[in-house]
Design a protein around this motif. Structure first.
Motif, short mmCIF file in Angstrom:
data_model
loop_
_atom_site.label_atom_id
_atom_site.label_comp_id
_atom_site.label_asym_id
_atom_site.label_seq_id
_atom_site.Cartn_x
_atom_site.Cartn_y
_atom_site.Cartn_z
N SER A 1 -22.86 -21.02 -64.38
CA SER A 1 -23.22 -22.06 -65.34
C SER A 1 -24.07 -23.15 -64.70
O SER A 1 -24.91 -23.75 -65.37
CB SER A 1 -21.95 -22.68 -65.95
N TYR A 2 -23.87 -23.38 -63.40
CA TYR A 2 -24.68 -24.40 -62.71
C TYR A 2 -26.16 -24.01 -62.78
O TYR A 2 -27.03 -24.83 -63.13
CB TYR A 2 -24.22 -24.53 -61.27
N PHE A 3 -26.44 -22.74 -62.45
CA PHE A 3 -27.83 -22.30 -62.47
C PHE A 3 -28.36 -22.20 -63.90
O PHE A 3 -29.52 -22.52 -64.17
CB PHE A 3 -27.96 -20.94 -61.76
N LEU A 4 -27.49 -21.78 -64.83
CA LEU A 4 -27.93 -21.69 -66.22
C LEU A 4 -28.21 -23.07 -66.80
O LEU A 4 -29.16 -23.26 -67.56
CB LEU A 4 -26.85 -20.98 -67.05
N VAL A 5 -27.36 -24.05 -66.44
CA VAL A 5 -27.58 -25.41 -66.94
C VAL A 5 -28.87 -25.99 -66.38
O VAL A 5 -29.65 -26.62 -67.10
CB VAL A 5 -26.37 -26.31 -66.58
N ARG A 6 -29.11 -25.77 -65.11
CA ARG A 6 -30.36 -26.26 -64.52
C ARG A 6 -31.57 -25.62 -65.20
O ARG A 6 -32.58 -26.29 -65.47
CB ARG A 6 -30.40 -25.96 -63.03
N SER A 7 -31.44 -24.33 -65.49
CA SER A 7 -32.54 -23.66 -66.19
C SER A 7 -32.67 -24.17 -67.61
O SER A 7 -33.78 -24.39 -68.11
CB SER A 7 -32.30 -22.15 -66.18
N GLY A 8 -31.54 -24.36 -68.29
CA GLY A 8 -31.58 -24.83 -69.67
C GLY A 8 -32.09 -26.26 -69.81
O GLY A 8 -32.68 -26.62 -70.83
N LEU A 9 -31.86 -27.09 -68.78
CA LEU A 9 -32.29 -28.49 -68.83
C LEU A 9 -33.70 -28.70 -68.28
O LEU A 9 -34.14 -29.85 -68.17
CB LEU A 9 -31.30 -29.37 -68.06
N ARG A 10 -34.37 -27.61 -67.95
CA ARG A 10 -35.74 -27.74 -67.44
C ARG A 10 -36.65 -28.45 -68.44
O ARG A 10 -37.49 -29.28 -68.03
CB ARG A 10 -36.30 -26.37 -67.08
#
Length: 467
Positions: A185-194
């Protein structure tokens, strides 16, 4: 008291995802464990009931209770391969006839005679200390008619022991799964908040010199479209306000410079050589006119500043509109005669307003109308009901105002005809004051005009009004 900074959005989302994963995996593991427990317990109960039926069958085919003792090995053979099953066969008076008590499969401290039989031919639970067991009891009858009491007890289950290990594995799997979910989720959140970081980079590029910059709506996710649109609308408003402020500063400097230059040039000319008293008096009279023009300009700007900051307190009172318009027309009668125009008042009604500000707003409109009305023209001051409010209009014939200029007429220092900027001492603030007065009353000012037609300024007062 020290206030802690709020956690970042990424950290919050990761924590929420992790918590959600833990709850879901724990709930799923609990459900699977419980479901498996129910199924295994049902199979154990079926096996327990089957063994009880087998022993009942042996008892029912025995000639007598003593024959059961002689055929003891048949009962014990029934339990072969089931170390957790215990059997007790008792006489009708409760005395033990036969009991499986092999030390290798009988837990220490178990006395089957202590089992409190609460029901027959149905599986029940029994607890003795830390030991939990399930049992089934029945009353078969031998061929000789002797009644026996058969008790089959299961003290443990290989399936339940397997279930305990399975439950432990499930919790380990849930913990590892939750940890993996947090990391992913950390990597997904970073990607989603790009897109948010992209928007932040775009907003950092906005400055006083780049107020025309806009956020890219197409590059933003659909969930952020409303925010992007609102931000772009805010930038539009700031851009317009900044342009108006820049134009206002330039117009202010221009309008102040003209009387100051006049004062300075006239004074320098007067000081160039000795003058007579008449010439000095004429100079002072001219200077007074410029001073009065500057004073009116400063007074108007002060009023606008106070109005925009809601520092003007209205003195509400019920007014006879026709009477107020007639009073204004009488005040401008002399100026109108000089301009060879007529003032006509039409309509009647009453409204709640500040009398002084109402007179000032209508007076500014009348002064403008006189300034731009050709000779022999008629200026009409009219009042009409407008819904639950009231509308006052000032109309005059003339050259008209082009459509592209109508939106800016109420801006400060804006003049539709710059060549006549000094006519009648105009400062370009009259219509801006009219708009501010209407805003204080909760109403609005508008204008309609077209070249060669009537120009109509309207003041619409809201629901406080009453006809």
């Amino acid at each position: 008291m020290r206030r802690f900074a709020p956690a970042s959005l990424s950290l919050r989302l990761v924590a929420l995802f992790g918590l959600l994963a833990m709850v879901i995996l724990a709930a799923l593991g609990t459900y699977l464990s419980h479901s498996l427990h129910v199924q295994l317990e049902r199979r154990d109960d079926e096996e327990l009931a089957g063994k009880c039926r087998s022993i009942n069958h042996l008892v029912e085919h025995a000639a007598s209770l003593e024959d059961i003792l002689a055929r003891r090995h048949l009962v014990l053979d029934t339990l072969t391969g089931h170390d957790q099953l215990l059997v007790r066969i008792a006489r009708a008076d409760g005395s033990t006839l036969l009991e499986s008590h092999d030390p290798t499969r009988t837990p220490p401290g178990i006395d089957l005679s202590q089992v409190d039989i609460r029901a027959w031919d149905s599986i029940q639970s029994w607890k003795l200390g830390d030991l939990r067991a399930r049992y089934v009891a029945s009353k078969p009858v031998t061929r000789s008619g002797e009644q026996a009491v058969v008790l089959v007890v299961r003290t443990a289950s290989d399936r339940m022991l397997l279930l305990a290990e399975y439950r432990s594995d499930v919790w380990w799997a849930a913990g590892v799964g939750a940890l993996l979910a947090i990391l992913m989720s950390y990597f997904l959140v970073r990607s989603g908040l790009r897109p948010l970081r992209t928007m932040a980079a775009q907003t950092r590029a906005v400055s006083a010199n780049r107020l025309d910059t806009r956020l890219d709506l197409q590059a933003a996710p659909r969930e952020l479209h409303e925010i992007v649109e609102s931000f772009n609308e805010m930038l539009d408003r700031l851009h317009r306000s900044f342009q108006q402020l820049s134009q206002f500063s330039a117009d202010l400097a221009h309008d102040v410079r003209t009387p100051l230059n006049n004062l300075m040039v006239q004074t320098q000319v007067a000081l160039g050589k000795p003058r007579g008293i008449d010439e000095y008096q004429a100079l002072l009279s001219s200077n007074i006119e410029e001073y009065e023009r500057l004073s009116r300009m400063m007074e108007s700007m002060l009023f606008l500043a106070r109005a925009e900051n809601a520092h003007v307190v209205l003195q509400w009172q019920e007014l006879d509109v026709a009477q107020e318009l007639t009073r204004i027309a009488d005040y401008f009668e002399g100026i109108a005669d000089e301009a060879q125009v007529r003032l006509v008042v039409q309509g009647a009604g009453r409204l709640q307003a500040d009398a002084t500000l109402l007179r000032r707003a209508v007076g500014n409109l009348v002064a403008n109308a006189i300034r731009y009305t050709p000779a022999d023209g008629v200026i009409r001051l009219q009042v009409d009901a407008a819904g639950d409010g009231m509308e006052i209009s000032v109309s005059n014939p003339g050259a008209g105002i082009p459509a592209e200029q109508l939106e800016r007429l109420f801006d400060r220092f804006y003049r539709a005809d710059p060549s006549r900027s000094s006519a009648g001492g105009s400062s370009g603030l009259g219509l801006a004051i009219v708009r501010s007065i209407m805003m204080l009353h909760g109403g609005q000012a508008s204008v309609t005009s077209s070249p060669g037609q009537l120009t109509v300024f309207s003041l619409r007062f809201p629901g406080r009004s009453a006809v």
